[in-house]
Design a protein around this motif. Structure first.
Motif, short mmCIF file in Angstrom:
data_model
loop_
_atom_site.label_atom_id
_atom_site.label_comp_id
_atom_site.label_asym_id
_atom_site.label_seq_id
_atom_site.Cartn_x
_atom_site.Cartn_y
_atom_site.Cartn_z
N PRO A 157 51.48 27.29 -45.06
CA PRO A 157 52.59 26.44 -45.51
C PRO A 157 53.55 26.06 -44.40
O PRO A 157 54.73 26.43 -44.41
CB PRO A 157 53.27 27.32 -46.56
CG PRO A 157 53.02 28.71 -46.09
CD PRO A 157 51.65 28.69 -45.47
N ALA A 158 53.05 25.35 -43.39
CA ALA A 158 53.90 24.97 -42.26
C ALA A 158 53.23 23.86 -41.47
O ALA A 158 52.01 23.67 -41.53
CB ALA A 158 54.15 26.18 -41.34
N TYR A 159 54.05 23.11 -40.74
CA TYR A 159 53.56 22.12 -39.79
C TYR A 159 53.74 22.66 -38.37
O TYR A 159 54.64 23.45 -38.10
CB TYR A 159 54.37 20.82 -39.90
CG TYR A 159 54.05 19.98 -41.11
CD1 TYR A 159 52.75 19.63 -41.43
CD2 TYR A 159 55.08 19.51 -41.93
CE1 TYR A 159 52.47 18.85 -42.53
CE2 TYR A 159 54.81 18.73 -43.04
CZ TYR A 159 53.50 18.40 -43.34
OH TYR A 159 53.23 17.63 -44.42
N HIS A 160 52.88 22.20 -37.45
CA HIS A 160 53.17 22.39 -36.03
C HIS A 160 54.28 21.41 -35.65
O HIS A 160 54.46 20.36 -36.30
CB HIS A 160 51.93 22.09 -35.17
CG HIS A 160 50.69 22.82 -35.61
ND1 HIS A 160 50.68 24.15 -35.95
CD2 HIS A 160 49.40 22.39 -35.73
CE1 HIS A 160 49.45 24.51 -36.27
NE2 HIS A 160 48.66 23.45 -36.15
N VAL A 161 55.02 21.69 -34.58
CA VAL A 161 56.13 20.82 -34.21
C VAL A 161 56.31 20.79 -32.69
O VAL A 161 56.08 21.78 -32.00
CB VAL A 161 57.45 21.29 -34.89
CG1 VAL A 161 57.81 22.71 -34.49
CG2 VAL A 161 58.60 20.34 -34.58
N ILE A 162 56.67 19.61 -32.16
CA ILE A 162 57.12 19.46 -30.77
C ILE A 162 58.62 19.20 -30.84
O ILE A 162 59.06 18.18 -31.39
CB ILE A 162 56.40 18.32 -30.05
CG1 ILE A 162 54.92 18.64 -29.88
CG2 ILE A 162 57.03 18.08 -28.67
CD1 ILE A 162 54.13 17.55 -29.18
N HIS A 163 59.40 20.08 -30.25
CA HIS A 163 60.85 19.98 -30.36
C HIS A 163 61.45 18.96 -29.40
O HIS A 163 62.45 18.31 -29.72
CB HIS A 163 61.49 21.35 -30.12
CG HIS A 163 61.28 22.31 -31.25
ND1 HIS A 163 62.01 22.26 -32.40
CD2 HIS A 163 60.40 23.34 -31.40
CE1 HIS A 163 61.62 23.22 -33.22
NE2 HIS A 163 60.63 23.89 -32.64
N TYR A 164 60.86 18.80 -28.21
CA TYR A 164 61.41 17.89 -27.20
C TYR A 164 60.30 16.99 -26.67
O TYR A 164 59.81 17.15 -25.55
CB TYR A 164 62.06 18.67 -26.07
CG TYR A 164 63.09 19.68 -26.55
CD1 TYR A 164 64.32 19.26 -27.06
CD2 TYR A 164 62.82 21.05 -26.51
CE1 TYR A 164 65.25 20.18 -27.51
CE2 TYR A 164 63.76 21.98 -26.97
CZ TYR A 164 64.97 21.53 -27.47
OH TYR A 164 65.89 22.43 -27.93
N PRO A 165 59.86 16.02 -27.45
CA PRO A 165 58.68 15.23 -27.08
C PRO A 165 58.83 14.41 -25.81
O PRO A 165 57.83 13.97 -25.24
CB PRO A 165 58.47 14.31 -28.29
CG PRO A 165 59.43 14.72 -29.32
CD PRO A 165 60.40 15.66 -28.75
N ASP A 166 60.07 14.20 -25.33
CA ASP A 166 60.25 13.41 -24.11
C ASP A 166 60.33 14.27 -22.86
O ASP A 166 60.78 13.79 -21.81
CB ASP A 166 61.51 12.54 -24.23
CG ASP A 166 61.20 11.18 -24.84
OD1 ASP A 166 60.19 10.56 -24.41
OD2 ASP A 166 61.92 10.74 -25.74
N GLN A 215 57.46 24.54 -38.30
CA GLN A 215 58.25 24.01 -39.41
C GLN A 215 57.66 24.48 -40.73
O GLN A 215 56.60 24.04 -41.15
CB GLN A 215 58.28 22.48 -39.38
CG GLN A 215 59.00 21.85 -40.57
CD GLN A 215 60.44 22.28 -40.67
OE1 GLN A 215 61.22 22.10 -39.74
NE2 GLN A 215 60.82 22.87 -41.82
N SER A 216 58.33 25.41 -41.38
CA SER A 216 57.82 25.95 -42.65
C SER A 216 58.03 24.94 -43.77
O SER A 216 58.91 24.08 -43.73
CB SER A 216 58.53 27.25 -42.99
OG SER A 216 59.92 27.03 -43.16
N ILE A 217 57.19 25.05 -44.79
CA ILE A 217 57.26 24.20 -45.96
C ILE A 217 57.54 25.07 -47.18
O ILE A 217 56.85 26.07 -47.42
CB ILE A 217 55.94 23.43 -46.17
CG1 ILE A 217 55.65 22.55 -44.95
CG2 ILE A 217 56.01 22.57 -47.44
CD1 ILE A 217 56.65 21.46 -44.71
N ASP A 218 58.54 24.71 -47.94
CA ASP A 218 58.93 25.46 -49.14
C ASP A 218 57.90 25.22 -50.24
O ASP A 218 57.68 24.08 -50.64
CB ASP A 218 60.31 25.02 -49.60
CG ASP A 218 60.84 25.87 -50.74
OD1 ASP A 218 60.24 26.91 -51.01
OD2 ASP A 218 61.87 25.48 -51.33
N ILE A 219 57.26 26.27 -50.72
CA ILE A 219 56.25 26.13 -51.77
C ILE A 219 56.49 27.17 -52.85
O ILE A 219 57.24 28.13 -52.67
CB ILE A 219 54.82 26.29 -51.21
CG1 ILE A 219 54.65 27.67 -50.57
CG2 ILE A 219 54.50 25.18 -50.23
CD1 ILE A 219 53.23 27.96 -50.17
#
Length: 521
Positions: A371-380, A393-397
């Motif tokens: 229940p989560a996405y991968h994430v890039i915090h500073y893509p630049d 990034q967790s997803i509320d389920i």
């Protein structure tokens, strides 16, 4: 205090990069709310770590990879789609919104395995507060063949129009499953970019596999024009195996709309310049499709630009690559290779990236289960400084399972007009009717026109008028004198390039009639 100022300046820069406009406005928040997961969750993608809450508790409503959703201009969620049905914000199928891809009687359990990335796209109609255009297709559409192949990659582009004022504000489909292009097309790769006037939209879809065709439509307050078809760059090849059909690559525009990138499971990744005035692709270069760490059936699965457009991120399901387009675009930085990770690759698979309004890039996981996405915090930022965090990034389920193999298909709804361009005003895409006096009329038929068209007009007998035809730059392409002794004239358009032109008919009294003429080849 200095540190606080620094964070405020950074936040302002991110907002400018995401909008790409000369004037920021709050009335462009169509992409602020995301509908994700199963059970269905609504997330606010403008938050630093976007907040999300369970939206629908039913187990029968699932979201697949043909996911799309839309908010109104103020950021209030309007409706969403799982590629099969259209649902309002209360998780109810809106009136006439069932089976938008004509799969009546087929179960979701069957259909969810025949979806395709970027299979649904929702665009607000310019100058309307309630109308939304849903462009869609489904991998199960086998109505045509491509090179002898009639399977998940043979599909037709369709249109459904939603009026959210219909059915007492619950939403109603007022036009359904209109086939925009009957030519079979490749899976995925459906996206859009704002016109340089900051109001209208270019909708772009790639053509058949093993071709370099791009189908473009222009959506304005007057409706939809096109398709305008352009052949440019190398052919986009696609692995025809059924397992790779849904992973056929994606396309994306940079946030300022000047660059366009597209990738398929095999063949090169293509990056092209884009003219927001004309909708034309220009100079292009290719990137190495690095799928050496993946099974042969999987190449580039999906891609996304960083907020500034400097970096392009490309996933292959088993790896994540960063390309620096300002430095050495032929090389890439391998940020992640999954087979070397200890975590179960079935949950790790890194799938569809999407740049959010908060300046971060989120990645779905292909098989779900976490229940989560991968994430890039500073893509630049270059290389590992971009701070990629798996399951960051967790997803509320409601339960211990979430299908996170999807993410909504979101163009940059916040993009404004291109200040200083030849068409940064609304005049260049819709010359107003200056005057239409009784006894003075002018209209083209056919319009859109292919090969020939006729101007039908009425002016005072014995007088003359002038017809002028302009291109998108305001340059005069054709000028004719009209005689009041006749009522029609054939207009030579055979030598004109495909595109949108604007005409003005002026009579001897200083009155004028103007409008738009679409020419296609």
């Amino acid at each position: 205090m200095r540190l606080v100022y620094k964070h405020l300046i950074n936040a302002a820069l991110i907002l400018v990069l995401l909008t790409g406009v000369n004037k920021l406005t709050a009335q462009d928040r169509y992409g602020d709310k995301w509908v994700v997961s199963a059970p269905v969750v609504k997330a606010d993608a403008t938050q630093a770590a976007f907040s999300n809450t369970v939206m629908c508790t039913t187990d029968t409503l699932e979201i697949g990879i043909s996911n799309a959703c839309i908010s109104d201009a103020n950021g209030n969620l309007q409706f969403f789609s799982n590629g099969v049905n259209l649902y309002n914000s209360h998780c109810q199928i809106i009136k006439n919104g069932a089976d938008i891809n004509n799969f009546a009687g087929t179960s979701w359990e069957t259909l969810k395995y025949d979806q395709t990335i970027q299979g649904t796209l929702i665009i607000p109609q310019p100058d309307s507060k309630s109308l939304y255009w849903v462009f869609h297709f489904f991998a199960l559409d086998t109505s045509g063949t491509i090179g002898g192949y009639s399977g998940p990659l043979a599909m037709r582009l369709r249109l459904t129009i939603v009026d959210m004022q219909g059915d007492s504000g619950r939403g109603e489909v007022i036009s359904k499953e209109v086939i925009l292009e009957n030519t079979p097309m490749a899976s995925s790769k459906l996206t859009a970019c704002k016109h340089a006037n900051g109001r209208d939209w270019w909708i772009v879809k790639t053509g058949a596999p093993d071709s370099n065709l791009y189908y473009k439509f222009l959506l304005s307050p007057d409706g939809l024009s096109g398709p305008f078809i352009q052949s440019v760059g190398p052919k986009l090849t696609t692995n025809f195996s059924s397992s790779a059909a849904s992973y056929g690559g994606t396309s994306a525009f940079s946030n300022d709309g000047t660059k366009f990138a597209v990738a398929s499971t095999s063949g090169p990744i293509v990056v092209m310049d884009f003219n927001r005035c004309t909708g034309e692709f220009g100079r292009y270069f290719t990137l190495l499709n690095r799928y050496d760490a993946a099974p042969s059936s999987y190449g580039a699965a999906a891609l996304a630009f960083s907020p500034s457009g400097r970096f392009l991120y490309v996933t292959t399901l088993y790896s994540l690559n960063q390309y620096d387009l300002d430095a050495s675009p032929t090389d890439s930085v391998r940020l992640l290779t999954l087979p070397n990770q200890a975590i179960d690759p079935g949950n790790w698979l890194i799938f569809i990236p999407q740049l959010a309004p908060n300046g971060k890039i989120y990645f779905s996981t292909a098989n779900g289960g976490v229940p989560a996405y991968h994430v890039i915090h500073y893509p630049d930022k270059l290389g590992t400084d971009c701070m990629f965090v798996a399951f960051g990034q967790s997803i509320d389920i409601l339960s211990g399972y979430a299908n996170t193999g999807h993410i909504p298909n979101m163009p940059n709804y916040r993009l404004g007009k291109l200040a200083g361009s030849p068409c940064d005003t609304l005049v260049s895409v819709g010359i107003p009717q200056l005057s239409r006096q009784e006894g003075f009329t002018a209209r083209f038929a056919p319009n859109p026109a292919q090969g020939f068209t006729t101007l039908y007009y009425q002016i005072e007998e014995g007088s003359t008028a002038t017809l002028a035809l302009y291109n998108h730059l305001g340059q005069t392409c054709l000028q004719l004198t009209l005689s009041g002794n006749t009522t029609q004239i054939d207009v030579p358009i055979g030598n004109l390039m495909q595109g949108i032109y604007f005409y003005k008919v002026s009579n001897a009294n200083g009155e004028a009639i103007s409008g738009k003429l679409d020419i296609f080849k």
